[in-house]
Design a protein around this motif. Structure first.
Motif, PDB file in Angstrom:
ATOM      1  N   TRP A 267       0.823  -1.209   0.000  1.00 41.51           N
ATOM      2  CA  TRP A 267       0.000   0.000   0.000  1.00 41.51           C
ATOM      3  C   TRP A 267       0.859   1.262   0.000  1.00 41.51           C
ATOM      4  O   TRP A 267       0.635   2.175  -0.786  1.00 41.51           O
ATOM      5  CB  TRP A 267      -0.915  -0.020   1.220  1.00 41.51           C
ATOM      6  CG  TRP A 267      -1.767   1.201   1.364  1.00 41.51           C
ATOM      7  CD1 TRP A 267      -1.476   2.347   2.050  1.00 41.51           C
ATOM      8  CD2 TRP A 267      -3.071   1.407   0.811  1.00 41.51           C
ATOM      9  NE1 TRP A 267      -2.493   3.243   1.963  1.00 41.51           N
ATOM     10  CE2 TRP A 267      -3.506   2.702   1.205  1.00 41.51           C
ATOM     11  CE3 TRP A 267      -3.918   0.623   0.022  1.00 41.51           C
ATOM     12  CZ2 TRP A 267      -4.739   3.224   0.832  1.00 41.51           C
ATOM     13  CZ3 TRP A 267      -5.151   1.142  -0.341  1.00 41.51           C
ATOM     14  CH2 TRP A 267      -5.541   2.422   0.055  1.00 41.51           C
ATOM     15  N   ARG A 268       1.862   1.291   0.865  1.00 40.84           N
ATOM     16  CA  ARG A 268       2.676   2.510   0.994  1.00 40.84           C
ATOM     17  C   ARG A 268       3.644   2.663  -0.175  1.00 40.84           C
ATOM     18  O   ARG A 268       3.729   3.742  -0.773  1.00 40.84           O
ATOM     19  CB  ARG A 268       3.493   2.460   2.295  1.00 40.84           C
ATOM     20  CG  ARG A 268       2.705   2.608   3.560  1.00 40.84           C
ATOM     21  CD  ARG A 268       3.654   2.752   4.747  1.00 40.84           C
ATOM     22  NE  ARG A 268       4.634   1.666   4.797  1.00 40.84           N
ATOM     23  CZ  ARG A 268       4.423   0.497   5.392  1.00 40.84           C
ATOM     24  NH1 ARG A 268       3.268   0.253   5.995  1.00 40.84           N
ATOM     25  NH2 ARG A 268       5.363  -0.441   5.396  1.00 40.84           N
ATOM     26  N   GLU A 269       4.374   1.608  -0.493  1.00 41.40           N
ATOM     27  CA  GLU A 269       5.523   1.747  -1.376  1.00 41.40           C
ATOM     28  C   GLU A 269       5.146   1.672  -2.850  1.00 41.40           C
ATOM     29  O   GLU A 269       5.530   2.543  -3.637  1.00 41.40           O
ATOM     30  CB  GLU A 269       6.563   0.677  -1.011  1.00 41.40           C
ATOM     31  CG  GLU A 269       7.116   0.871   0.397  1.00 41.40           C
ATOM     32  CD  GLU A 269       7.875  -0.337   0.897  1.00 41.40           C
ATOM     33  OE1 GLU A 269       8.232  -1.208   0.060  1.00 41.40           O
ATOM     34  OE2 GLU A 269       8.104  -0.438   2.120  1.00 41.40           O
ATOM     35  N   TRP A 270       4.405   0.638  -3.242  1.00 42.62           N
ATOM     36  CA  TRP A 270       4.007   0.571  -4.645  1.00 42.62           C
ATOM     37  C   TRP A 270       2.892   1.574  -4.924  1.00 42.62           C
ATOM     38  O   TRP A 270       2.838   2.192  -5.983  1.00 42.62           O
ATOM     39  CB  TRP A 270       3.565  -0.837  -5.030  1.00 42.62           C
ATOM     40  CG  TRP A 270       3.601  -1.061  -6.509  1.00 42.62           C
ATOM     41  CD1 TRP A 270       4.241  -0.303  -7.450  1.00 42.62           C
ATOM     42  CD2 TRP A 270       2.962  -2.119  -7.223  1.00 42.62           C
ATOM     43  NE1 TRP A 270       4.055  -0.823  -8.706  1.00 42.62           N
ATOM     44  CE2 TRP A 270       3.267  -1.943  -8.591  1.00 42.62           C
ATOM     45  CE3 TRP A 270       2.175  -3.200  -6.835  1.00 42.62           C
ATOM     46  CZ2 TRP A 270       2.805  -2.809  -9.579  1.00 42.62           C
ATOM     47  CZ3 TRP A 270       1.725  -4.066  -7.816  1.00 42.62           C
ATOM     48  CH2 TRP A 270       2.031  -3.875  -9.171  1.00 42.62           C
ATOM     49  N   GLY A 271       2.037   1.762  -3.958  1.00 42.62           N
ATOM     50  CA  GLY A 271       0.931   2.672  -4.155  1.00 42.62           C
ATOM     51  C   GLY A 271       1.355   4.094  -4.441  1.00 42.62           C
ATOM     52  O   GLY A 271       0.653   4.838  -5.132  1.00 42.62           O
ATOM     53  N   ARG A 272       2.526   4.508  -3.942  1.00 42.04           N
ATOM     54  CA  ARG A 272       2.952   5.898  -4.127  1.00 42.04           C
ATOM     55  C   ARG A 272       3.242   6.215  -5.591  1.00 42.04           C
ATOM     56  O   ARG A 272       3.064   7.345  -6.036  1.00 42.04           O
ATOM     57  CB  ARG A 272       4.204   6.177  -3.293  1.00 42.04           C
ATOM     58  CG  ARG A 272       5.441   5.505  -3.841  1.00 42.04           C
ATOM     59  CD  ARG A 272       6.697   5.714  -3.034  1.00 42.04           C
ATOM     60  NE  ARG A 272       7.768   4.897  -3.580  1.00 42.04           N
ATOM     61  CZ  ARG A 272       8.580   5.286  -4.549  1.00 42.04           C
ATOM     62  NH1 ARG A 272       8.461   6.498  -5.054  1.00 42.04           N
ATOM     63  NH2 ARG A 272       9.516   4.491  -5.015  1.00 42.04           N
ATOM     64  N   SER A 273       3.707   5.222  -6.362  1.00 42.32           N
ATOM     65  CA  SER A 273       4.100   5.470  -7.761  1.00 42.32           C
ATOM     66  C   SER A 273       3.131   4.873  -8.767  1.00 42.32           C
ATOM     67  O   SER A 273       3.303   5.054  -9.972  1.00 42.32           O
ATOM     68  CB  SER A 273       5.496   4.902  -8.014  1.00 42.32           C
ATOM     69  OG  SER A 273       5.521   3.501  -7.786  1.00 42.32           O
ATOM     70  N   LEU A 274       2.099   4.194  -8.292  1.00 38.85           N
ATOM     71  CA  LEU A 274       1.214   3.430  -9.175  1.00 38.85           C
ATOM     72  C   LEU A 274       0.482   4.313 -10.179  1.00 38.85           C
ATOM     73  O   LEU A 274       0.191   3.899 -11.298  1.00 38.85           O
ATOM     74  CB  LEU A 274       0.200   2.659  -8.320  1.00 38.85           C
ATOM     75  CG  LEU A 274      -0.624   1.575  -9.001  1.00 38.85           C
ATOM     76  CD1 LEU A 274       0.278   0.446  -9.474  1.00 38.85           C
ATOM     77  CD2 LEU A 274      -1.677   1.048  -8.033  1.00 38.85           C
TER      78      LEU A 274
END
Length: 406
Positions: free
Chosen positions: A257-264
């Motif tokens: 949620w935090r890491e991939w979601g930031r650049s998705l």
């Protein structure tokens, strides 16, 4: 028929057209059956690393053991742990990274330093969480006979039902927006995608193009690089490399949620019109059918879209090293994925690994970037020819007139 249903039907048509490209996908990347010529097989591997002591070992060990690799360079990006010590102990060449100059994001600056230090013409960049298999580097070197920039889609290591379900739902948003990996025809430059966990290119061409300098301020640097180089005439390939590469990106659903979601959302490399269109497709074709089903009021189109979505979930099992029930349950989290995509679009994150960056001023949309300066040319018809020479075909539409990646 209400306006919402009309818009959903249009989104369904767009998704169906993109999924249909899967019937003409390029074959997966495979290890060469015979050893590549020595000049082609000499590969420099560059790994940018900031506080990666806990994850770097498997990546380094595999790269160092590959016969196509003659040097592995770890650019220690001001790590606060034992990253440099671990890398040196395993036999890698460690480059002590300097602080990023103004306007540069740390990863791009680390990669730039690694490319400048590399001794071979073929360069492969890897993230520290990559797990290459034997033959990956030879296959990438061979692919550079056809392409100027190659990136590959890996198999993902996701443990736990919740982590796998959320990850697969996020992955589906990319498929719905851009189609399956390995399109047989290149996308228009403004829709090109790439995976920065593994990139391959020729050192001289990348330095001449100032590739990473041109995307120095982009959080979605991989996609920015693919789009700006494709707009300059490069042949950009995004291939299925799941048989030769795994990545262990996250350790929990919260990390996804935090890491991939930031650049998705790819917000800093996508114009407002396409951002709105992409969000519309995800909400209307991916999330809305689940919400209507939960409310007990699905339409026939909703049921059709849900059928397609569950079939896609089955197909996505091949994208995971150890697929479990989370992949098949991922459609239930599609409204959550749509919400995260919207949040990342409206409130982009500009901090990573203890650093905060100002808003990017780099515009990578075709026609808005500075033109390439073409170096000395080779025959544009020869395999492996200079990518700048290929820009001459762009004017006739051969490089940009067809449609399509995390």
């Amino acid at each position: 028929m209400g306006i919402l249903n009309v818009l959903q039907a249009a989104a369904a048509v767009a998704v169906a057209a993109r999924l249909a490209r899967g019937r003409r996908r390029l074959p997966p990347l495979a290890a060469p059956r015979t050893p590549a010529p020595t000049a082609t097989a000499r590969v420099s591997v560059v790994i940018p690393a900031r506080d990666e002591e806990a994850r770097l070992g498997p990546c380094l060990s595999a790269a160092l053991a590959d016969p196509a690799v003659t040097e592995v360079i770890v650019v220690d990006d001001e790590s606060r742990d034992g990253t440099a010590r671990l890398a040196a102990g395993l036999g890698a060449r460690v480059v002590a990274g300097t602080p990023p100059p103004e306007g540069w994001i740390g990863k791009q600056w680390a990669v730039q330093q690694g490319i400048e230090a590399a001794g071979n013409e073929v360069v492969v960049t890897l993230d520290a969480d990559a797990r290459p298999s034997p033959g990956l580097f030879g296959a990438l070197a061979a692919a550079l006979e056809e392409y100027d920039l190659v990136s590959v889609g890996p198999r993902f290591v996701c443990e736990g039902v919740a982590e796998q379900a959320l990850h697969a739902s996020f992955l589906t948003t990319l498929v719905y927006r851009f189609g399956p990996i390995g399109p047989s025809a290149p996308p228009a430059p403004h829709r090109a995608v790439a995976n920065g966990q593994c990139l391959a290119f020729r050192r001289t061409a990348m330095l001449d193009a100032d590739g990473f300098a041109r995307v120095r301020g982009n959080m979605a640097d991989d996609v920015a690089l693919a789009r700006i180089l494709a707009a300059g005439g490069w042949a950009v390939g995004f291939l299925d490399g799941g048989g030769l590469l795994e990545v262990d990106m996250h350790d929990s659903a919260g990390g996804v949620w935090r890491e991939w979601g930031r650049s998705l959302s790819l917000r800093d490399v996508t114009g407002p019109g396409w951002q709105a269109a992409d969000l519309g497709v995800v909400w209307l074709a991916q999330a809305l059918p689940v919400l209507r089903l939960a409310a007990g009021r699905p339409t026939r189109l909703d049921l059709g879209l849900l059928t397609v979505r569950f079939l896609l979930a089955g197909a996505l099992r091949g994208s995971y090293a150890r697929p479990g029930p989370g992949v098949l349950l991922s459609p239930l989290l599609d409204p959550v994925a749509a919400l995260r995509l919207t949040q990342a679009t409206l409130r982009p994150v500009r901090h990573w690994r203890g650093r905060t960056y100002p808003a990017s001023t780099t515009d990578v949309r075709p026609g808005r970037s500075l033109p390439f300066q073409k170096p000395g040319s080779r025959s544009p018809t020869s395999r492996g020819s200079n990518p700048y020479v290929r820009a001459t075909s762009t004017a006739t539409g051969t490089a940009t007139g067809t449609d399509p990646r995390r």
